[in-house]
Write a protein that holds these residues in place. Sequence first.
Motif, PDB file in Angstrom:
ATOM      1  N   ASP A   1       0.688   5.341   0.717  1.00 48.05           N
ATOM      2  CA  ASP A   1      -0.135   6.476   1.278  1.00 48.05           C
ATOM      3  C   ASP A   1       0.334   7.875   0.912  1.00 48.05           C
ATOM      4  OD1 ASP A   1      -1.717   4.731   2.728  1.00 48.05           O
ATOM      5  OD2 ASP A   1       0.073   4.497   4.556  1.00 48.05           O
ATOM      6  N   ASP A   2      -0.606   8.566   0.963  1.00 47.32           N
ATOM      7  CA  ASP A   2      -0.332  10.097   0.756  1.00 47.32           C
ATOM      8  C   ASP A   2       0.139  10.630  -0.685  1.00 47.32           C
ATOM      9  OD1 ASP A   2      -1.298  10.660   3.462  1.00 47.32           O
ATOM     10  OD2 ASP A   2       0.947  10.358   4.164  1.00 47.32           O
TER      11      ASP A   2
ATOM     12  N   VAL B   1       0.873  -1.055  -0.027  1.00 50.59           N
ATOM     13  CA  VAL B   1      -0.068   0.193   0.074  1.00 50.59           C
ATOM     14  C   VAL B   1       0.989   1.159  -0.069  1.00 50.59           C
ATOM     15  CG1 VAL B   1      -1.773   1.136   1.393  1.00 50.59           C
ATOM     16  CG2 VAL B   1      -1.946  -1.162   1.222  1.00 50.59           C
TER      17      VAL B   1
ATOM     18  N   GLU C   1       4.152   7.579  -0.012  1.00 42.67           N
ATOM     19  CA  GLU C   1       4.951   6.799   0.986  1.00 42.67           C
ATOM     20  C   GLU C   1       4.384   5.274   1.108  1.00 42.67           C
ATOM     21  OE1 GLU C   1       4.871   6.939   6.261  1.00 42.67           O
ATOM     22  OE2 GLU C   1       4.162   8.624   4.965  1.00 42.67           O
TER      23      GLU C   1
ATOM     24  N   PRO D   1      -5.279   9.519  -0.647  1.00 39.24           N
ATOM     25  CA  PRO D   1      -4.788   9.340   0.488  1.00 39.24           C
ATOM     26  C   PRO D   1      -4.009   7.803   0.533  1.00 39.24           C
ATOM     27  CG  PRO D   1      -6.950  10.061   0.858  1.00 39.24           C
ATOM     28  CD  PRO D   1      -6.904   9.872  -0.700  1.00 39.24           C
ATOM     29  N   GLN D   2      -4.665   6.922  -0.149  1.00 40.20           N
ATOM     30  CA  GLN D   2      -4.205   5.535  -0.176  1.00 40.20           C
ATOM     31  C   GLN D   2      -4.311   4.808  -1.416  1.00 40.20           C
ATOM     32  OE1 GLN D   2      -5.590   2.045   2.459  1.00 40.20           O
ATOM     33  NE2 GLN D   2      -4.004   2.711   3.561  1.00 40.20           N
TER      34      GLN D   2
ATOM     35  N   GLN E   1       8.387   8.946   2.860  1.00 43.66           N
ATOM     36  CA  GLN E   1       7.858   9.691   1.709  1.00 43.66           C
ATOM     37  C   GLN E   1       8.962   9.678   0.710  1.00 43.66           C
ATOM     38  OE1 GLN E   1       4.945  11.455  -0.413  1.00 43.66           O
ATOM     39  NE2 GLN E   1       4.516  10.974   1.603  1.00 43.66           N
TER      40      GLN E   1
ATOM     41  N   SER F   1      -3.711   1.038  -2.936  1.00 41.21           N
ATOM     42  CA  SER F   1      -3.512  -0.227  -2.922  1.00 41.21           C
ATOM     43  C   SER F   1      -3.094  -0.955  -3.791  1.00 41.21           C
ATOM     44  CB  SER F   1      -4.739  -1.179  -2.329  1.00 41.21           C
ATOM     45  OG  SER F   1      -5.366  -0.612  -1.247  1.00 41.21           O
TER      46      SER F   1
END
Length: 815
Positions: free
Chosen positions: A74-75, A72, A155, A114-115, A161, A117
């Motif tokens: 993120d951001d 996953v 990230e 935000p995310q 990040q 997968s």
Amino acid sequence: MTGGLFRLITAVLTILGSVALLPAVAQAQPDDTSAPKFLKLTLDAVAPGTVTTSSDPVLTVSGTVTNIGDRVVDDVSVRIQRAAPVLSPSGLRSSLRLDQVNYDVTGPFEDVTPQLSPGQRKQFSVRIALRGGDGASLGITDPGVYPLLLNVNGEPAYGSQARLDDARFLLPVLGLPPADGDPAPVAAPPEATPVATTVIWPLADRPRMVAGKPGSVNGQVELLDDELAASLGKGGRLEQLVAALEAVAPAPGKDNAVAGSVCIAIDPDLVSTAQTMTRGYRVLASPSDPEGATREGTGAANAQAWLDRLRALAGSMCTVALPYAQVDVTALAAVNEPGLSARALHAPADVVDAILGTRSLRGVSLPDSGSIDHAAGQLLREYGYGTAVLAGSAVSGEGSVTDPETALTSTPSTFVPGTVVGGEQAAPDVVRVPDVSVEAGPNTDPALRVTTFDIWSATALAAVGSNPPTPSFTPSKVRFDVTNDSRAARLQDALGAMAWTALNPAPDRPRSQLLMPPQQWGASREEGVALLKQVELLARNQLAQPRPFAELVAQEPDPRPFTLEYLPSAAQDAAPEHLVVPVRDQGARITEMMRALVELPEAELTPLAFLTPAREDLLRALSLSDRRGEDDTLADLHADRRVDQVTREIDTVFASVSVLPPGGVYTLASEQSPLLLVARNDLPVAIRVNFRISAPSETNITDIGEQLLPPNGTRSFQIPTEVSDSRKLVIPIALTTPDGITLGEPTSVSVRSNAYGQALAIITACAAILLLLLAGRRLWRRFRGRPDPADEGFAPETVERAGRLRRARQRLRRQ
């Protein structure tokens, strides 16, 4: 309890291993092939694709982010960055591989999701002002071609990040629209002379015909596959190229300047194959088995519709024929077989004109490689070509102009025509100014001209569309796999390359450009229309002047001498050398057979129609199609297979004319009886033959001269023969062409004569002498009154009566 403890220990070790990877993830760069890949950034659209004074002052970039890793992320966020404008032609290519730090003008990061997968994707759109104002902007103040970078950060799980991927593209700016705080538009310098612009629009395809199939009257042609049916049909590659031309085709009440600058370059093999498809055709069930089963082709209607549309365009636009089947002209010169050269260079214009009902431009050759050696230049001139269109780096000398960015110059005597010059790096990196017409000097055929095209715009155009190749003339230092960039990004790069010459005038650079896509081009309709509209946009902004191709090749050439320079990369992409000898040998055999065949008025099939497919198969074996990739094993396989199939076909043609073996012993009635022979011709065309008879010393056989065998038939011949021996003689017999080339399998005839020769003459003479002696002896005895012993047994009166009858008959005869 034990199982739970084991799972706990495993989880702890996994976390510790992931923590150990944190620095690598944090420092991962998208260009580092050894680093793990998490995200893939794809550019989908840029608006405006070309900035003018009337454009939207805000640039909108759309794209897609895809999670291609196993974690996953993120951001996820993106931002746009800009580098300095391209100041040299090679920068159109090299700027696309600049390090991220060179894109020093940056916009703010904008959140995408935000995310994300694994396997998920997310589309986004970011906007940024072109000029300075209250908010963020790209800070563009002058027209030019600007490299832009779309950067995506995220990230990954167990990481921090980092920049995970980017997409680069060019943004041509012909002028700047008004902006907040700076309301005055910025246009290109008015003193710049519009650049004369010509566009070549190629229509070509890889060879599709199955080899080893001679011409026939009613037989259907066979194709290796049915991919051409899809390419000619709605949405296919070739259909979309024609559709793009139709969008700018001349029409009443319409500005036809752009259409006038376009010349359609047509592969005669393509239109010939499409024409045969309209009459029905077969397709191999397995392309790897040329002798295997076939099925009915499905593209007859598509081929007919496509040809009809192309005919309409050809009637109102410039057309020029490409070398047959994109044949390697340098390899063709090495083969040096007149019949093949004529089919590859003389016939294309006639084939295109006959099928499309037009009159194409003559005397101009567009070799697919963009680079030829001296022998190829001489070959073109021998077959009536006054101009060759080559890459700017494929000529050197006083008549070519060196790009000032490299400061590389070449003395004409340094370059030897027909050889590879300067090694792998030097020759391709000699950059020439585009579109210079030059006339050959003392080292080349004095009547050949060369019109050059810009290698940088040609490289960018080659990247547009599906399956983009890297041309042979692209310098080695800027070669990279363009398929890593999206189609939208590659289109932007081409738009920028087309605009660069117009936006960067220089006193030592002619205001002229010839835009040359690859011959087997994969641009879609939308991409093609965008490129043609770019020429129109440049013209509207007084930066370009559309110019017909015929006007370009007719312009007064630079009188300074030049030397043809065969580029090493072109030699590497060429047809393999091992094909030269077999292609030459089979081409010569075809020519020999062609001279022997006869065209009969009542026959439907002509010798030319019968043997031309074999010549075309040999040219297809020398095709440069599919030879631009790193692995040309498949192209070599197809070429070798074609030569083998043609060889077998020509062997069969020569074996189809023969003398029928008589069987047993042939007995002559006398020593001067004729020898009866039967010759068979299984070919569908008539042929002239000679008998080659190796007569033994005991025979004298008359040469009956040249004879005609009918198509698919036999003919009997009487060969005057004189035999002076009664023994059984073996006489070898073969058929040849009038030039003495053997046809079919030689045979032999066993001959026995009823004549006894010298012995018979002696016996006859002895018998005659004996007869005379006996007759004389009898007369001598009669004159002396002695009865001959042969008269014994006859009565005297009988003898006397016979004497009286004989004397009476004599008196009657005297009366």
